[in-house]
Design an enzyme around this catalytic site. Structure first.
Site, PDB file in Angstrom:
ATOM      1  N   SER A 156       0.808  -1.223   0.000  1.00 34.24           N
ATOM      2  CA  SER A 156       0.000   0.000   0.000  1.00 34.24           C
ATOM      3  C   SER A 156       0.836   1.265   0.000  1.00 34.24           C
ATOM      4  O   SER A 156       0.458   2.252  -0.625  1.00 34.24           O
ATOM      5  CB  SER A 156      -0.949  -0.006   1.191  1.00 34.24           C
ATOM      6  OG  SER A 156      -0.240  -0.227   2.376  1.00 34.24           O
ATOM      7  N   HIS A 184      -4.853  -3.319  -3.128  1.00 37.86           N
ATOM      8  CA  HIS A 184      -4.410  -2.343  -4.138  1.00 37.86           C
ATOM      9  C   HIS A 184      -4.191  -2.967  -5.510  1.00 37.86           C
ATOM     10  O   HIS A 184      -3.684  -2.308  -6.414  1.00 37.86           O
ATOM     11  CB  HIS A 184      -3.138  -1.644  -3.651  1.00 37.86           C
ATOM     12  CG  HIS A 184      -3.372  -0.939  -2.351  1.00 37.86           C
ATOM     13  ND1 HIS A 184      -3.946   0.300  -2.273  1.00 37.86           N
ATOM     14  CD2 HIS A 184      -3.174  -1.357  -1.075  1.00 37.86           C
ATOM     15  CE1 HIS A 184      -4.081   0.642  -1.007  1.00 37.86           C
ATOM     16  NE2 HIS A 184      -3.625  -0.352  -0.255  1.00 37.86           N
ATOM     17  N   LYS A 215     -11.551   0.554  -2.330  1.00 37.61           N
ATOM     18  CA  LYS A 215     -10.550   1.203  -3.185  1.00 37.61           C
ATOM     19  C   LYS A 215     -11.058   1.200  -4.627  1.00 37.61           C
ATOM     20  O   LYS A 215     -11.860   2.059  -4.980  1.00 37.61           O
ATOM     21  CB  LYS A 215      -9.202   0.526  -2.956  1.00 37.61           C
ATOM     22  CG  LYS A 215      -8.791   0.739  -1.482  1.00 37.61           C
ATOM     23  CD  LYS A 215      -7.581   0.052  -1.048  1.00 37.61           C
ATOM     24  CE  LYS A 215      -7.136   0.412   0.357  1.00 37.61           C
ATOM     25  NZ  LYS A 215      -8.124   0.500   1.425  1.00 37.61           N
TER      26      LYS A 215
HETATM   27  C1  LIG Z   1      -3.242  -3.332   2.027  1.00 36.87           C
HETATM   28  C2  LIG Z   1      -4.481  -2.924   2.748  1.00 36.87           C
HETATM   29  N1  LIG Z   1      -5.209  -3.861   3.369  1.00 36.87           N
HETATM   30  C3  LIG Z   1      -6.330  -3.541   4.036  1.00 36.87           C
HETATM   31  C4  LIG Z   1      -6.778  -2.246   4.104  1.00 36.87           C
HETATM   32  C5  LIG Z   1      -7.998  -1.931   4.899  1.00 36.87           C
HETATM   33  O1  LIG Z   1      -9.092  -1.780   4.059  1.00 36.87           O
HETATM   34  P1  LIG Z   1     -10.323  -0.841   4.455  1.00 36.87           P
HETATM   35  O2  LIG Z   1      -9.856   0.550   4.277  1.00 36.87           O
HETATM   36  O3  LIG Z   1     -11.369  -1.254   3.493  1.00 36.87           O
HETATM   37  O4  LIG Z   1     -10.674  -1.124   5.849  1.00 36.87           O
HETATM   38  C6  LIG Z   1      -6.070  -1.254   3.444  1.00 36.87           C
HETATM   39  C7  LIG Z   1      -6.579   0.138   3.354  1.00 36.87           C
HETATM   40  O5  LIG Z   1      -6.434   0.996   4.061  1.00 36.87           O
HETATM   41  C8  LIG Z   1      -4.881  -1.584   2.776  1.00 36.87           C
HETATM   42  O6  LIG Z   1      -4.137  -0.652   2.200  1.00 36.87           O
END
Ligand SMILES: Cc1ncc(COP(=O)(O)O)c(C=O)c1O
Length: 623
Positions: A156, A184, A215
């Site tokens: 991320s 992502h 996303k």
């Molecule tokens: C790699 C990754 N996994 C999980 C999440 C968590 O997802 P959410 O924002 O839908 O709770 C994020 C986002 O912030 C992320 O970047």
């Protein structure tokens, strides 16, 4: 920093429009009118909230349908929704491993994975970032009964890719379970946006595939896809699922619609990736430390938090919004700007972003090479010689051409008729060209497929041309080029005593006449051009739509006859496009409309060459 508008390529901050360069809305679907409509339809049908957890009364058909669609998208047997991606990671890891087990986690995994590992009570082995050899050392020295390897696929904050092939092989060799986080990668990588696992041809070899709806899918929520046994286990045991109120219907409805669109409009993921690649190369040319991105995340490394904050502040002054990311979100000494691209960013946005980065660094705008040439599109009123001649295809192709060239394009459909049967021309244009929702104006939506004045009369709707003109003026003020797509031909009545030609004249727009290629077109085109000129309306030219690859004698001779009879030039030719269906929003996946339109419309169509090639064809036609 609060934003006072939707997640579009440009947002309003403190009353100023700035380029949004940090959103995870990679495909531009969070503000897509179809996705917004799906959210509101779900709210109207199912309610604002789901009322209870999934195991009580929170499961609706909507949840189950989305779970089926996500499973299919990830080539898995089943899937399960969570209220967020965060909860999906925490809930899943804590269910799969516990005390006595070991979890192997990449050092740059997302915080939700780290928290899931901590909560699970399993022993943790953190391996070096994207380092399969380090992971193997850990696996080889562990004799725990149950071992779970967990990694982001696209990281991320760093935007790079895990060595998936090697990790899968290691997990198979050491009999460890593998869980990947496709937050992502979903929508951006792989065929039809299926993700990094699919892109690496590893579908079926990764037992636990996690993703988010927040996303690329422009909504909120998370999911895990895998075998029926895995999903049943999570449904009954994952505390973040069992004890959490089910995802709200508007979020589920929006994600379901966004998933469909992301699959059908796979150009979105490709465009986000392509822009990220161009942006990172442009930034490196300017002297910034920006890596080649695997998807749509481009980290611009700065180092110290204060410097990153200052860079972000100065970029905002230049109209670009990208906040600094500092420890503890990233390791100490690696403060950065996490730049992200969206499919709906235009080339002009990209050029402006590079200018802003350049100004901040050297006091000069980016070198001209970084600024893409801007053709000179103009606003036009798209009319036709008849109904069904291809006005919508031409409007969509022009909108796409102009927005690809970096223009903010507006679309007005003064009246959409045939709504009862599902007609929605604006939607076709938008799905091809990806315009901002606020830049699409549909004046009147009328049920019957009749002339607008007649359809309006049947519904007792009063069409007000001056209100339409006012909305058109406002649309032109906020965009750089506007397409108005009339209904039917030029003399069709919009309101009693007021036809399409009157609207084009009052709006002071040149008309572009869309004509068919075959028999009958010469007279129809000449009459349409005459009708425009008799009202002092400029004629921007004639576009022949659906021109066959192998024209017969009529098609080969009509273009020059059209010019002779109408006195207007052929401004473009749209070829026959296999499978195009305006009502079903179908068009070829990869279209490049540039060769279809002449330079005055921003394309590369060479009229003389076209007419000459037809002349040669005519001379060689069998007698
Ligand atoms: C790699 C990754 N996994 C999980 C999440 C968590 O997802 P959410 O924002 O839908 O709770 C994020 C986002 O912030 C992320 O970047």
């Amino acid at each position: 920093m609060a934003i006072s508008s939707a997640q579009e390529p440009e947002v309003t901050i403190d009353g100023r429009r700035v380029i949004l360069l940090c959103s995870n809305n990679y495909l531009g679907l969070a503000a897509d009118p179809r996705v917004r409509a799906a959210a509101s339809e779900a709210a109207l049908r199912w309610g604002a909230g789901s009322g209870a957890s999934r195991l009580v009364s929170g499961t609706t058909d909507l949840h189950l349908e989305l779970e089926r669609a996500l499973a299919a998208h990830k080539s898995c047997e089943a899937s399960i929704l969570f209220s967020s991606g965060y909860l999906a990671n925490v809930g899943t890891i804590a269910t799969l491993v516990g005390s006595g087990d070991v979890v192997f986690s990449d050092e740059l995994n997302h915080a939700s994975i780290i928290d899931g590992c901590r909560l699970s009570g399993a022993a943790r082995v953190v391996y070096r970032h994207a380092d399969a050899a380090d992971l193997e050392r850990g696996l080889a020295s562990s004799n725990a009964r149950r071992r779970l390897v967990v990694t982001d696929t696209v990281f991320s904050m760093d935007g790079d890719l895990a060595p998936l092939q090697q990790i899968v092989e290691l997990c198979e060799r050491y009999d460890a379970m593998l869980m990947v986080d496709e937050a992502h990668a979903t929508g951006v990588l792989g065929s039809r946006g299926a993700g990094a696992v699919a892109a690496s041809a590893l579908a079926g070899r990764v037992p636990v595939v996690m993703g988010t709806l927040s996303k690329s899918l422009g909504s909120a929520g998370g999911f895990v896809a895998g075998s029926v046994d895995l999903i049943e286990l999570l449904r009954n045991r994952a505390r973040a699922h069992v004890f959490d109120t089910a995802p709200a219907p508007p979020a589920v409805g929006a994600a379901a619609r966004a998933l469909e669109i992301s699959i059908r409009e796979s150009w979105r993921g490709e465009r986000a990736r392509e822009l990220a690649g161009r942006l990172s190369r442009g930034l490196r040319d300017l002297g910034y430390d920006a890596c080649e991105p695997a998807a749509a995340v481009v980290p611009v490394m700065v180092g110290e938090p204060g410097e990153a904050v200052e860079l972000s502040r100065r970029l905002l002054e230049q109209g670009v919004f990208v906040p600094a990311i500092r420890p503890p979100s990233v390791p100490p000494g690696t403060a950065r700007l996490r730049v992200t691209t969206m499919a709906t960013h235009t080339d002009d946005h990209l050029a402006r972003v590079l200018d802003a980065f350049s100004l901040v660094r050297s006091g000069r705008p980016a070198r001209p090479a970084a600024v893409l040439p801007r053709p000179a599109p103009r606003s036009v009123f798209v009319t036709g010689t008849d109904t069904g001649v291809g006005k919508t295809v031409v409007a969509a192709a022009l909108a796409s051409l102009w927005s690809r060239a970096g223009r903010r394009v507006g679309l007005m459909k003064p009246a959409q008729t045939g709504v009862r049967a599902g007609a929605d021309d604006a939607r076709f244009v938008v799905s091809l060209a990806g315009l901002n929702a606020e830049d699409i104006v549909v004046g009147y939506e009328l049920d019957e497929a009749l002339a607008p004045s007649v359809a309006a009369r049947l519904e007792s709707v009063e069409v007000d041309p001056s209100a339409l003109l006012a909305r058109l003026t406002a649309l032109r003020a906020r965009t750089e080029a506007v397409l108005v797509e009339g209904a039917g031909g030029l003399l069709v009545q919009l309101a009693e005593g007021y036809c399409m030609a009157d609207l084009a004249r009052d709006a002071r727009l040149p008309v572009l006449v869309v004509a068919r290629p075959g028999l009958g077109t010469i007279n129809h085109t000449a009459l349409t051009v005459q009708a425009a000129r008799s009202r002092d309306i400029e004629v921007a030219g004639v576009v022949i739509c659906d021109f066959p690859d192998d024209p017969g004698l009529a098609e080969a001779t009509n273009p020059s006859e059209i010019e002779a009879a109408s006195g207007a030039e052929i401004a473009g030719v749209v070829p026959h496009l296999e499978g195009v269906d305006v009502d079903r929003l179908r068009f070829p996946a990869a279209i490049d409309p540039r060769p279809w339109f002449g330079p005055a419309l921003g394309g590369t169509f060479d009229r003389e060459l076209f007419l000459r090639s037809l002349e040669i064809r005519r001379m060689h036609a069998p007698a």
